[in-house]
Motif scaffolding. Structure first.
Motif, PDB file in Angstrom:
ATOM      1  N   THR A 117      59.734  27.594  51.546  1.00 48.83           N
ATOM      2  CA  THR A 117      60.173  26.760  52.674  1.00 48.83           C
ATOM      3  C   THR A 117      59.022  26.600  53.655  1.00 48.83           C
ATOM      4  N   LYS A 118      58.888  25.398  54.186  1.00 55.51           N
ATOM      5  CA  LYS A 118      57.847  25.157  55.180  1.00 55.51           C
ATOM      6  C   LYS A 118      58.207  25.875  56.476  1.00 55.51           C
ATOM      7  N   VAL A 119      57.405  26.866  56.829  1.00 56.92           N
ATOM      8  CA  VAL A 119      57.715  27.664  58.019  1.00 56.92           C
ATOM      9  C   VAL A 119      56.594  27.658  59.048  1.00 56.92           C
ATOM     10  N   SER A 120      55.474  27.005  58.746  1.00 59.91           N
ATOM     11  CA  SER A 120      54.377  27.001  59.714  1.00 59.91           C
ATOM     12  C   SER A 120      53.529  25.748  59.550  1.00 59.91           C
ATOM     13  N   LYS A 121      52.902  25.387  60.643  1.00 60.07           N
ATOM     14  CA  LYS A 121      51.908  24.324  60.635  1.00 60.07           C
ATOM     15  C   LYS A 121      50.973  24.551  61.799  1.00 60.07           C
ATOM     16  N   LYS A 122      49.733  24.856  61.436  1.00 62.98           N
ATOM     17  CA  LYS A 122      48.714  25.193  62.441  1.00 62.98           C
ATOM     18  C   LYS A 122      49.205  26.354  63.304  1.00 62.98           C
ATOM     19  N   SER A 123      49.377  26.139  64.615  1.00 56.70           N
ATOM     20  CA  SER A 123      49.764  27.251  65.497  1.00 56.70           C
ATOM     21  C   SER A 123      51.269  27.304  65.751  1.00 56.70           C
ATOM     22  N   LEU A 124      52.028  26.445  65.057  1.00 57.21           N
ATOM     23  CA  LEU A 124      53.480  26.383  65.248  1.00 57.21           C
ATOM     24  C   LEU A 124      54.195  26.949  64.029  1.00 57.21           C
ATOM     25  N   ALA A 125      55.292  27.685  64.270  1.00 55.55           N
ATOM     26  CA  ALA A 125      56.053  28.275  63.166  1.00 55.55           C
ATOM     27  C   ALA A 125      57.540  28.269  63.522  1.00 55.55           C
ATOM     28  N   GLN A 126      58.352  28.667  62.556  1.00 55.85           N
ATOM     29  CA  GLN A 126      59.789  28.742  62.798  1.00 55.85           C
ATOM     30  C   GLN A 126      60.411  29.884  62.005  1.00 55.85           C
ATOM     31  N   ILE A 127      61.501  30.400  62.548  1.00 55.98           N
ATOM     32  CA  ILE A 127      62.364  31.331  61.821  1.00 55.98           C
ATOM     33  C   ILE A 127      63.683  30.602  61.613  1.00 55.98           C
ATOM     34  N   THR A 128      64.084  30.438  60.357  1.00 55.05           N
ATOM     35  CA  THR A 128      65.330  29.749  60.055  1.00 55.05           C
ATOM     36  C   THR A 128      66.285  30.685  59.329  1.00 55.05           C
ATOM     37  N   GLY A 129      67.548  30.360  59.389  1.00 56.22           N
ATOM     38  CA  GLY A 129      68.553  31.155  58.692  1.00 56.22           C
ATOM     39  C   GLY A 129      69.920  30.542  58.901  1.00 56.22           C
ATOM     40  N   TYR A 130      70.942  31.313  58.616  1.00 57.29           N
ATOM     41  CA  TYR A 130      72.321  30.857  58.778  1.00 57.29           C
ATOM     42  C   TYR A 130      73.111  31.937  59.495  1.00 57.29           C
ATOM     43  N   PHE A 131      74.116  31.489  60.254  1.00 57.59           N
ATOM     44  CA  PHE A 131      75.003  32.473  60.858  1.00 57.59           C
ATOM     45  C   PHE A 131      76.414  31.921  60.955  1.00 57.59           C
ATOM     46  N   GLN A 132      77.346  32.811  61.206  1.00 52.63           N
ATOM     47  CA  GLN A 132      78.758  32.467  61.150  1.00 52.63           C
ATOM     48  C   GLN A 132      79.167  31.596  62.335  1.00 52.63           C
ATOM     49  N   ASP A 133      80.247  30.846  62.131  1.00 53.04           N
ATOM     50  CA  ASP A 133      80.805  30.032  63.205  1.00 53.04           C
ATOM     51  C   ASP A 133      81.653  30.933  64.095  1.00 53.04           C
TER      52      ASP A 133
ATOM     53  N   PHE B 265      82.167  30.642  53.282  1.00 53.98           N
ATOM     54  CA  PHE B 265      80.752  30.978  53.466  1.00 53.98           C
ATOM     55  C   PHE B 265      80.547  31.890  54.680  1.00 53.98           C
ATOM     56  N   ASP B 266      81.376  31.725  55.696  1.00 50.44           N
ATOM     57  CA  ASP B 266      81.293  32.638  56.841  1.00 50.44           C
ATOM     58  C   ASP B 266      81.715  34.049  56.454  1.00 50.44           C
ATOM     59  N   LYS B 267      82.683  34.146  55.574  1.00 48.71           N
ATOM     60  CA  LYS B 267      83.227  35.450  55.178  1.00 48.71           C
ATOM     61  C   LYS B 267      82.370  36.138  54.130  1.00 48.71           C
ATOM     62  N   GLU B 268      81.903  35.378  53.141  1.00 53.32           N
ATOM     63  CA  GLU B 268      81.228  35.968  51.991  1.00 53.32           C
ATOM     64  C   GLU B 268      79.706  36.013  52.113  1.00 53.32           C
ATOM     65  N   PHE B 269      79.124  35.127  52.920  1.00 54.08           N
ATOM     66  CA  PHE B 269      77.667  35.091  53.069  1.00 54.08           C
ATOM     67  C   PHE B 269      77.307  35.203  54.555  1.00 54.08           C
ATOM     68  N   SER B 270      76.099  34.876  54.901  1.00 54.73           N
ATOM     69  CA  SER B 270      75.662  34.996  56.297  1.00 54.73           C
ATOM     70  C   SER B 270      76.302  33.951  57.193  1.00 54.73           C
ATOM     71  N   GLY B 271      76.813  32.889  56.585  1.00 59.76           N
ATOM     72  CA  GLY B 271      77.422  31.815  57.346  1.00 59.76           C
ATOM     73  C   GLY B 271      76.931  30.479  56.856  1.00 59.76           C
ATOM     74  N   SER B 272      77.339  29.421  57.570  1.00 64.40           N
ATOM     75  CA  SER B 272      76.948  28.065  57.162  1.00 64.40           C
ATOM     76  C   SER B 272      76.282  27.278  58.283  1.00 64.40           C
ATOM     77  N   LYS B 273      76.266  27.828  59.503  1.00 59.55           N
ATOM     78  CA  LYS B 273      75.635  27.137  60.622  1.00 59.55           C
ATOM     79  C   LYS B 273      74.143  27.451  60.654  1.00 59.55           C
ATOM     80  N   PRO B 274      73.300  26.458  60.920  1.00 63.42           N
ATOM     81  CA  PRO B 274      71.855  26.717  60.933  1.00 63.42           C
ATOM     82  C   PRO B 274      71.417  27.492  62.176  1.00 63.42           C
ATOM     83  N   PHE B 275      70.498  28.399  61.959  1.00 55.56           N
ATOM     84  CA  PHE B 275      69.862  29.122  63.071  1.00 55.56           C
ATOM     85  C   PHE B 275      68.377  28.784  63.042  1.00 55.56           C
TER      86      PHE B 275
END
Length: 747
Positions: A525-541, A429-439
């Motif tokens: 995906t739930k990315v916001s609630k009221k004035s709070l938000a998040q950016i999520t993704g994956y990255f390599q180890d 998954f690190d080689k073929e995609f963005s990775g497997s670790k959460p960002f």
């Protein structure tokens, strides 16, 4: 005074203590929880716990990889994937499944919004056109199609598991769903990794003990020769292990990858106590030929020294509490308690049992050959003292230089064996995609009049996403920006070319209206609630060192380019916390070792009432640590949460022989009043047990080299190197330092 009556009383007391602790053994459990390695009482941990109450934990997911050498967009291939994922969605723990086979876009038409499948898997004639659209889509192309174009990815979001058994059952269910799929479906995630670690720990747990017992038994044949004494020694060491494991079970401590080292540590440390005691018993027995006087005199001579060595070894392990990570703290505490228990059990049982069986102790012929070089040590020390000091100075200088090359770094599954399927899947998954670790990046509006879904906020978030990609190479980023782009795409007949931010004020207004009306976050995906938000993704180890540097560069870039008057941001998540644990490692490890050094210096000062003896004691005991650190530096073996225990184990144990030698030297010095004669006598009397305990300790820790974990393998290897270095320092350097620096009574 040891006699038949006191022996029976000691054995009964030991039976009561051990009986209670043995009853706790059925409660023993194995565990590997990633969260346990987070830094304790840390502000980032507290923030993440609060943040996860809103958005959930960022590592409750599984990534599934489906490979095909015959093309990805074949009807049969996609149908099997879709069928399996549909079954996965029906599993109780599953919350969401994201896959190109099931995703749909809402396209605006004159008749309203119509759902359009991303892939028409039941219609082969449309699949070619669909595949073209998928490749053109900036997000879906990156998220679902591998870099080589030979694999598809699915993302399964699941609920948080309360126990490892629940996680194992869930993963097993998914594996059964896709059983027979060719090629094999790759599955990665926290639930998979923890199972791989726990199973390896269970296997190693048994191997460590069995191999260590076998090797120690063979050496005891050489040293003790008599079967009854060998069995007695092994049983007492084994009871020390049983007592400690029972104590761990009593307090609910589960066996993890680090605490699985405790049984072998206790076996070799308790055996060291027995060897020193037996060696002195044999020396006294050779004079009187009576066991009771020999026992009592040996206990008087070596008992205090063994008590001190047990305390220093325990203190060496207790320095691990300075590393603010629970599994390492637990290793330090339970190993220290186990070492004290081993001392108590040894002196409760060994003299008592030996008194009752009243053996005839004989000199083993094999040991005469083995220990013959000890007799030549004194002459080597006196004739080559300058050479010994010169070699020591050069070694010290080279070690200091190597120490400067030592780096802190760690990878998620690097400790697993090279051919482990779980490890290969994570690498895939690190080689073929963005990775497997959460960002995860937390975002919030600083101005109540500027909501998350406003042009000003979204444009700032879009800049943040671009900076994240350029500085961390994280991919599959999902945020309120993604929702706005998808809304804009939906309003333009789901065309991939419109997966971008709106251009006109009217388009912005329509996009926000569509998001609110259709509740888009419920379908994505739930990315916001009221004035709070998040950016999520994956990255390599990339390793904790590289990741920490990239995160620092990202935060610097954000501070320079983002309007901080309207938007706030903060890195969070499990990956950040693990990397922070490694970052804190160096400072805390030095602090802990510094404390241990002070305590050992205090003990040396207490023994000799001499400040100079503190220096003489510490120099040979710092050598093993410096040599190990230098070798790690020269060979680019990083320091991490697993290998950090090497230094505590080394320093705690290697100082034992120094104390035994110095205690005997003090006894001889007070008796003979001659420094040279005292050194010679101390070498002859303690040289054999020091050599034997070093052999036993080295042999015991060599079993770690059979471990399937690279970190445990290195621990076994380097601890053995430290023991051998300590042996040379105690037999050669320490006497030279005493000869050169310790004032003579006669003067």
């Amino acid at each position: 005074m040891i006699n038949k009556r006191t022996s029976i009383f000691s054995i009964l007391a030991a039976i009561l203590i051990l009986g209670f602790l043995t009853l706790q053994l059925p409660k023993v459990q194995f565990d590997y929880e990633l969260e346990n390695f987070f830094p304790n009482n840390d502000p980032d941990l507290k923030y993440y716990e609060e943040f996860s109450q809103t958005f959930g934990h960022d590592n409750d997911y599984l990534l599934l990889g489906f490979e095909s050498s015959d093309g990805l967009f074949k009807k049969d291939f996609l149908t099997k994937i879709d069928s399996g994922l549909s079954k996965t969605m029906r599993l109780k723990p599953t919350l969401q499944v994201f896959s190109p086979t099931s995703m749909k876009s809402m396209a605006k038409t004159p008749l309203g919004f119509i759902p359009i499948p991303l892939l028409h898997i039941s219609n082969s004639s449309k699949l070619k056109h669909d595949s073209s659209k998928l490749y053109q889509h900036p997000l879906y192309r990156e998220m679902y199609i591998s870099k080589s174009g030979k694999s598809l990815k699915a993302i399964v979001i699941h609920e948080r598991f309360q126990t490892k058994e629940d996680a194992d059952h869930y993963v097993s269910q998914i594996q059964n769903i896709f059983e027979g799929h060719s090629p094999r479906v790759r599955i990665v995630g926290k639930a998979v990794a923890q199972t791989a670690f726990v199973e390896a720990v269970k296997a190693d747990f048994a191997i460590y003990i069995l191999v260590a017992l076998l090797l120690i038994f063979l050496w005891l044949i050489v040293f003790m020769r008599q079967v009854i004494l060998i069995i007695t020694s092994l049983c007492i060491s084994g009871l020390s292990v049983v007592a400690t494991i029972g104590l761990m079970a009593l307090f609910g401590k589960k066996i993890d990858v680090l605490s699985s080292l405790i049984p072998t540590i206790l076996l070799v440390v308790s055996m060291s106590n027995i060897v020193h005691l037996f060696s002195h018993i044999r020396q006294e027995y050779s004079k009187s030929k009576e066991i009771k006087p020999a026992l009592n005199k040996a206990i008087r001579q070596v008992g205090t020294a063994t008590c001190l060595t047990s305390l220093t070894t325990a203190m060496g392990f207790l320095t691990l509490i300075m590393i603010n990570v629970k599994p390492i703290i637990d290793l330090g505490i339970y190993a220290a308690v186990g070492i004290i228990l081993a001392f108590i059990i040894t002196y409760l049982l060994y003299p008592s049992v030996v008194t009752l069986i009243n053996p005839r102790i004989i000199e083993a012929n094999g040991s005469k050959i083995l220990f013959k070089p000890i007799e030549k040590v004194y002459s080597i020390v006196t004739e080559n003292s300058k050479s010994i000091i010169a070699i020591s100075v050069v070694t010290f200088a080279l070690s200091l230089f190597g120490l400067t090359k030592l780096e802190i770094d760690a990878y998620l599954v690097n400790d697993l064996p090279k051919d482990d399927l779980v490890k290969s899947d994570f690498i895939f998954f690190d080689k073929e995609f963005s990775g497997s670790k959460p960002f995860t990046l937390s975002l919030w509006s600083k101005n109540a009049s500027v909501p998350i879904y406003s042009k000003l906020m979204i444009e700032e978030m879009d800049k943040i996403e671009r900076l994240i990609k350029s500085h961390t190479q994280a991919g599959d980023l999902v945020s309120p920006v993604t929702i706005v782009k998808l809304a804009n795409q939906n309003l333009h007949r789901a065309s991939p070319s419109y997966f971008k931010l709106p251009e006109s004020e009217k388009e912005w207004k329509n996009a926000f209206h569509h998001i609110k009306r259709s509740h888009m976050e419920r379908r994505t995906t739930k990315v916001s609630k009221k004035s709070l938000a998040q950016i999520t993704g994956y990255f390599q180890d990339l390793g904790s060192k590289d990741a920490t540097m990239k995160h620092a560069n990202l935060m610097k870039a954000l501070d320079q380019n983002i309007n901080q008057e309207i938007i706030g941001y903060r890195l969070t998540g499990t990956t950040l916390l693990i990397d922070k644990s490694h970052e804190m490692l160096s400072k805390n490890l030095i602090k802990g070792l510094g404390m241990a050094i002070i305590i050992v210096g205090f003990i040396a000062g207490f023994l000799f009432r001499s400040g100079r003896m503190i220096i003489i004691t510490l120099i040979p005991n710092l050598f093993p640590i410096l040599v190990v650190a230098a070798i790690m530096g020269y060979f680019s073996i990083p320091l991490n949460l697993s290998t950090s225990v090497i230094f505590a184990i080394s320093f705690g144990i290697v100082v034992d022989d120094t104390i035994h030698f110095l205690s005997q030297f003090k006894f001889e010095y007070q008796d003979k009043k001659d420094k040279e004669a005292a050194i010679k006598a101390a070498l002859l009397k303690t040289g054999r047990p020091i050599l034997m305990t070093t052999i036993i300790l080295t042999t015991g820790f060599l079993v770690f080299c059979f471990s399937s974990f690279s970190a445990v393998y290195y621990m076994g290897l380097f601890v053995c190197i430290s023991f051998i270095t300590a042996l040379l320092a105690d037999l050669y350097l320490l006497p030279v330092l005493i000869l050169k620096w310790l004032p003579d009574h006669r003067k």
